[in-house]
Design a protein around this motif. Structure first.
Motif, mmCIF file in Angstrom:
data_model
loop_
_atom_site.group_PDB
_atom_site.id
_atom_site.type_symbol
_atom_site.label_atom_id
_atom_site.label_comp_id
_atom_site.label_asym_id
_atom_site.label_seq_id
_atom_site.Cartn_x
_atom_site.Cartn_y
_atom_site.Cartn_z
ATOM 1 N N THR A 7 0.832 -1.202 0.000
ATOM 2 C CA THR A 7 0.000 0.000 0.000
ATOM 3 C C THR A 7 0.867 1.254 0.000
ATOM 4 O O THR A 7 0.568 2.228 -0.689
ATOM 5 N N HIS A 36 2.125 1.889 -3.480
ATOM 6 C CA HIS A 36 1.066 2.431 -4.333
ATOM 7 C C HIS A 36 0.857 3.918 -4.061
ATOM 8 O O HIS A 36 0.778 4.726 -4.999
ATOM 9 N N ARG A 86 3.541 -7.748 3.682
ATOM 10 C CA ARG A 86 3.363 -7.775 2.226
ATOM 11 C C ARG A 86 4.609 -7.396 1.423
ATOM 12 O O ARG A 86 4.851 -7.975 0.378
ATOM 13 N N GLN A 116 -14.069 1.233 -5.726
ATOM 14 C CA GLN A 116 -12.963 0.432 -5.214
ATOM 15 C C GLN A 116 -11.660 1.225 -5.210
ATOM 16 O O GLN A 116 -10.877 1.149 -4.257
ATOM 17 N N PHE A 127 -9.590 2.340 -1.876
ATOM 18 C CA PHE A 127 -8.190 1.958 -1.713
ATOM 19 C C PHE A 127 -7.327 3.188 -1.429
ATOM 20 O O PHE A 127 -6.384 3.138 -0.634
ATOM 21 N N GLY A 179 -6.497 1.692 1.774
ATOM 22 C CA GLY A 179 -5.743 0.540 1.319
ATOM 23 C C GLY A 179 -6.642 -0.676 1.202
ATOM 24 O O GLY A 179 -7.773 -0.579 0.716
ATOM 25 N N ASP A 180 -6.133 -1.814 1.647
ATOM 26 C CA ASP A 180 -6.893 -3.056 1.557
ATOM 27 C C ASP A 180 -7.789 -3.305 2.770
ATOM 28 O O ASP A 180 -8.356 -4.388 2.906
ATOM 29 N N SER A 181 -7.926 -2.309 3.647
ATOM 30 C CA SER A 181 -8.708 -2.507 4.870
ATOM 31 C C SER A 181 -9.770 -1.429 5.024
ATOM 32 O O SER A 181 -9.725 -0.615 5.968
#
Length: 232
Positions: free
Chosen positions: A35, A38, A56, A173, A177, A181-183
């Motif tokens: 993340t 990114h 990760r 989405q 993000f 992020g992914d959470s």
């Protein structure tokens, strides 16, 4: 300064936000290396604080990929690894400075200021503009018709994503993000942030720039651009 903190220790991140935001700095955070990579590639930061041990993707790998991607923002590695070989590895990966835990917050601030000074105060100086709306990427100030807009950090991040994609649509989405992020949190928090952003960007003005795209997401564009994109 606009600072990206890539750190999975939530307590430490909270302390950094409290200290630096009280001094007028703007912070963004990533809880893992992927993340963080990114965010660093897709947004402009004056400096990056990067932990070594991350989920990760570890810090040195993130750093190498940042340098390969041409990201020149100064990077300070913040880690408990205090052995000389670790420090050498961090610098060889592309770090500009190295601070071991535990540390004092004023020292971190001074080190970041020194990095920025040595880099010539390097900043992304471009200005995003859609119709009469402007976002200065150096100061992070948003204005419309010359009037300063009050934005919370989440709203500023959403505005940046929407302006960069304008007049195209941005999926829910992608926006989620960009914020979490992914959470992402439970519930439709994105809708709440978009509502607040609309109040600031569109509320006082006749022309509305933020548009909902059903089942897709949102876009930000002037009326003529919206009509062109819709094929009218």
């Amino acid at each position: 300064m606009r600072i990206l903190v890539v750190e999975d220790n939530r307590s430490l991140v909270a302390n950094l936000f409290e200290y630096f935001e009280a001094r007028g700095h703007v912070l963004d955070a990533a809880p893992d290396g992927l993340t963080g990579l990114h965010l660093a590639v897709t947004h402009a930061f004056d400096a990056i604080v990067l932990d070594w041990m991350l989920p990760r993707m570890d810090g040195p790998d993130v750093l190498r990929k940042l340098r390969e991607a041409g990201i020149e923002a100064p990077v300070l590695m913040l880690t408990a690894r205090d052995e000389l070989p670790d420090k050498i590895a961090g610098f060889r990966a592309g770090a500009d400075d190295y601070l071991t835990k535990p540390f004092e917050l004023p020292e971190l601030e001074v080190r970041l200021e020194a990095l920025l000074a040595r880099a010539g105060g390097r900043r992304k100086g471009r200005i995003l503009q859609v119709a009469d709306l402007k976002l200065d990427m150096a100061t992070l100030e948003a204005t419309r018709r010359g009037q300063s807009l009050h934005l919370f950090p989440a709203g500023r991040r959403l505005l940046e994503e929407l302006m960069q994609a304008s007049p195209g649509a941005v999926t829910r989405q992608r926006l989620e993000f960009a914020l979490w992020g992914d959470s992402p949190p439970d519930g439709d928090m994105l809708r709440s942030h978009i509502y607040e952003l609309r109040r600031s960007v569109d509320g006082p003005f006749e022309e509305k720039l933020i548009q909902t795209i059903p089942r897709i997401g949102y876009r930000l564009a002037a009326a003529t651009a919206k009509e062109s994109a819709d094929g009218r």
